[in-house]
Design a protein around this motif. Structure first.
Motif, mmCIF file in Angstrom:
data_model
loop_
_atom_site.group_PDB
_atom_site.id
_atom_site.type_symbol
_atom_site.label_atom_id
_atom_site.label_comp_id
_atom_site.label_asym_id
_atom_site.label_seq_id
_atom_site.Cartn_x
_atom_site.Cartn_y
_atom_site.Cartn_z
ATOM 1 N N LEU A 106 0.580 -0.794 0.236
ATOM 2 C CA LEU A 106 0.437 -0.139 -0.192
ATOM 3 C C LEU A 106 0.650 1.527 -0.258
ATOM 4 C CD1 LEU A 106 -2.288 -1.144 2.931
ATOM 5 C CD2 LEU A 106 -2.769 -1.304 0.298
ATOM 6 N N GLU A 107 0.306 1.921 -0.499
ATOM 7 C CA GLU A 107 0.701 4.246 -0.027
ATOM 8 C C GLU A 107 1.035 4.181 1.307
ATOM 9 O OE1 GLU A 107 -0.304 8.231 -1.196
ATOM 10 O OE2 GLU A 107 -2.490 6.478 -1.864
ATOM 11 N N ARG A 108 2.436 4.181 1.406
ATOM 12 C CA ARG A 108 2.381 5.333 2.664
ATOM 13 C C ARG A 108 2.115 6.133 3.087
ATOM 14 N NH1 ARG A 108 8.457 5.364 4.884
ATOM 15 N NH2 ARG A 108 9.005 3.404 3.421
ATOM 16 N N ALA A 109 1.185 6.399 4.167
ATOM 17 C CA ALA A 109 1.158 7.288 5.565
ATOM 18 C C ALA A 109 1.366 7.403 6.139
ATOM 19 C CB ALA A 109 -0.452 7.620 5.575
ATOM 20 N N ARG A 110 1.520 8.907 6.651
ATOM 21 C CA ARG A 110 1.661 9.137 8.212
ATOM 22 C C ARG A 110 1.829 8.561 9.227
ATOM 23 N NH1 ARG A 110 2.042 15.780 7.705
ATOM 24 N NH2 ARG A 110 3.169 15.921 5.669
ATOM 25 N N SER A 111 2.363 8.240 10.138
ATOM 26 C CA SER A 111 1.298 7.743 11.388
ATOM 27 C C SER A 111 0.656 8.484 12.395
ATOM 28 C CB SER A 111 3.101 7.604 12.881
ATOM 29 O OG SER A 111 3.382 8.305 12.604
ATOM 30 N N THR A 112 0.716 9.836 12.172
ATOM 31 C CA THR A 112 -0.480 11.070 12.503
ATOM 32 C C THR A 112 -1.484 10.362 12.175
ATOM 33 O OG1 THR A 112 1.415 12.482 12.927
ATOM 34 C CG2 THR A 112 -1.396 13.444 12.963
ATOM 35 N N THR A 113 -2.470 10.048 13.306
ATOM 36 C CA THR A 113 -4.003 10.278 13.170
ATOM 37 C C THR A 113 -4.888 10.785 13.133
ATOM 38 O OG1 THR A 113 -5.406 9.028 15.140
ATOM 39 C CG2 THR A 113 -3.513 7.885 13.409
ATOM 40 N N LEU A 114 -6.357 11.227 12.690
ATOM 41 C CA LEU A 114 -7.558 11.733 12.421
ATOM 42 C C LEU A 114 -7.789 12.244 14.447
ATOM 43 C CD1 LEU A 114 -9.036 14.266 11.233
ATOM 44 C CD2 LEU A 114 -11.050 12.414 10.831
ATOM 45 N N ALA A 115 -7.336 11.029 14.891
ATOM 46 C CA ALA A 115 -7.601 11.306 16.577
ATOM 47 C C ALA A 115 -7.412 12.193 17.018
ATOM 48 C CB ALA A 115 -7.641 9.776 17.087
ATOM 49 N N GLU A 116 -6.324 12.982 16.670
ATOM 50 C CA GLU A 116 -4.607 12.883 17.368
ATOM 51 C C GLU A 116 -4.872 14.142 16.950
ATOM 52 O OE1 GLU A 116 -0.838 11.546 16.747
ATOM 53 O OE2 GLU A 116 -1.680 10.527 16.032
ATOM 54 N N VAL A 117 -6.488 15.117 16.276
ATOM 55 C CA VAL A 117 -6.134 16.920 16.112
ATOM 56 C C VAL A 117 -7.664 16.953 17.830
ATOM 57 C CG1 VAL A 117 -7.659 17.701 14.583
ATOM 58 C CG2 VAL A 117 -6.297 16.155 13.825
ATOM 59 N N GLU A 118 -6.965 17.980 18.603
ATOM 60 C CA GLU A 118 -8.258 18.215 19.344
ATOM 61 C C GLU A 118 -9.119 19.232 18.826
ATOM 62 O OE1 GLU A 118 -5.860 21.198 21.177
ATOM 63 O OE2 GLU A 118 -3.877 18.929 22.384
ATOM 64 N N ASP A 119 -9.224 19.223 17.334
ATOM 65 C CA ASP A 119 -10.662 20.547 17.208
ATOM 66 C C ASP A 119 -11.688 19.276 16.743
ATOM 67 O OD1 ASP A 119 -12.749 21.956 16.338
ATOM 68 O OD2 ASP A 119 -11.088 23.439 15.115
ATOM 69 N N GLY A 120 -12.419 18.897 17.387
ATOM 70 C CA GLY A 120 -12.926 17.806 17.495
ATOM 71 C C GLY A 120 -14.055 18.661 15.767
ATOM 72 N N ASP A 121 -14.406 19.656 15.512
ATOM 73 C CA ASP A 121 -15.508 20.496 15.113
ATOM 74 C C ASP A 121 -14.254 19.978 13.202
ATOM 75 O OD1 ASP A 121 -17.331 21.167 15.681
ATOM 76 O OD2 ASP A 121 -17.404 23.070 15.862
ATOM 77 N N GLU A 122 -13.144 19.424 13.339
ATOM 78 C CA GLU A 122 -12.408 19.669 12.275
ATOM 79 C C GLU A 122 -12.052 17.785 11.992
ATOM 80 O OE1 GLU A 122 -7.715 19.780 11.217
ATOM 81 O OE2 GLU A 122 -8.260 20.584 12.454
ATOM 82 N N VAL A 123 -12.102 17.509 13.173
ATOM 83 C CA VAL A 123 -12.235 15.838 13.059
ATOM 84 C C VAL A 123 -12.942 15.292 12.095
ATOM 85 C CG1 VAL A 123 -12.090 13.236 14.370
ATOM 86 C CG2 VAL A 123 -10.945 15.326 15.169
#
Length: 310
Positions: A106-123
């Motif tokens: 598979l294509e490699r993405a970064r290890s950072t997940t959307l769960a690490e974003v603090e802004d709930g609206d952005e998630v």
């Protein structure tokens, strides 16, 4: 050869028993074989999810990628089919597949997940936009969510009768009604099936890409409940649970261009299922004790809030 992470080995054996032990013994050799066939070299520390290992690699061209090998399970069969249908649209690209070995390049993405974003609206907005982009015509052969409706209804009724819980009858009836009204007749659209925030990764080609799809044909609004479950811990301390949950669903539904009431009903169904699951099995973050009791009670409260409408 790769070294299988201890935590992954332990959880696999706990879940799969002797079959897990046998698979783990062969896993390093299997990965070596795949690296040779796909002309890749290891390029980083071995990672893992719940059911598979992810090996960062470099292809012969120099392009970064990952080899993912999952424990053979019916729930993983159609993951590559979903990636093929999307063709990189909102999800990582599939380069190679070995269905017999439940393996993909598979294509490699970064290890950072959307769960690490603090802004709930952005998630919620990111998940909603991806949900919309992933909602393409379902390819032939995918399992239909509608075929699970009978088992869903039977499971809800059995759990309601056999498990100790505090959910009023109207909450259970609402979940069953969703299965009957929305579950048995669903559109022929490709659904990720597990679109929670940890399955959305930062990437280079696009800001965010989805991974780990189940690959169903059904109602895109179904994954609104999946997202809300992934946001549950962020909502536990909310002074106004009704308003906080409603905000997640509002932002998701608008970004996904879905009917908000349909999203709410699926979310309520997911919450009831989660409450019963907690009673039977515990949660990933709490298997027993006061923490489990607290989270299960919260799931029941969330189901009640969602039942009343938002």
């Amino acid at each position: 050869m790769i070294v299988v992470p201890e935590e992954f080995a332990r959880s696999t054996i706990d879940r799969e028993g002797e079959a897990g032990v046998a698979w783990l013994v062969q896993l390093p050799l299997l990965v070596d074989e795949l690296l040779g066939r796909w002309q890749c070299a290891p390029d980083g520390e071995v990672m893992h999810g719940g059911v598979g290992v992810i090996v960062p690699v470099r292809r012969r061209s120099g392009e970064s990628a990952v080899v993912k090998v999952s424990f053979p399970h019916p729930g993983n069969v159609h993951e590559p089919d979903a990636f093929v249908a999307w063709g990189g649209r909102g999800a990582v690209r599939l380069h190679e597949r070995d269905d017999e070995r439940f393996a993909m390049l598979l294509e490699r993405a970064r290890s950072t997940t959307l769960a690490e974003v603090e802004d709930g609206d952005e998630v919620a907005a990111v998940a909603g936009r991806l949900n919309r982009r992933l909602a393409v015509p379902a390819p032939p052969g995918l399992p239909r969510l509608s075929t699970r409706a009978g088992a869903w209804e039977a499971g809800l009724r059995e759990d309601a009768d056999r498990l100790s819980h505090a959910m009023p009858r109207r909450v259970l009836d609402a979940a069953v009604d969703t299965v009957r009204v929305l579950g048995r007749e669903q559109p022929d659209v490709l659904v990720h099936g597990d679109l929670h925030a940890r399955n959305i990764l930062r990437a280079e080609r696009e800001p965010w890409l989805a991974v780990d799809p189940k690959g169903y044909a059904g109602d895109p609004a179904y994954d609104g409940g999946t997202l809300l479950k992934s946001r549950a811990l962020a909502l536990v301390g909310a002074d106004d649970l009704r308003g906080a949950a409603g905000r997640v669903l509002d932002v998701f539904a608008e970004a996904a261009e879905l009917d908000r009431e349909r999203v709410r009903r699926w979310a309520q169904f997911h919450a009831v299922q989660a409450a019963f699951w907690g009673r039977r099995h515990g949660f990933r973050v709490a298997r027993d004790g006061p923490r489990l009791d607290s989270l299960t009670e919260f799931a029941e409260r969330l189901a009640g809030v969602l039942t009343e409408g938002l």
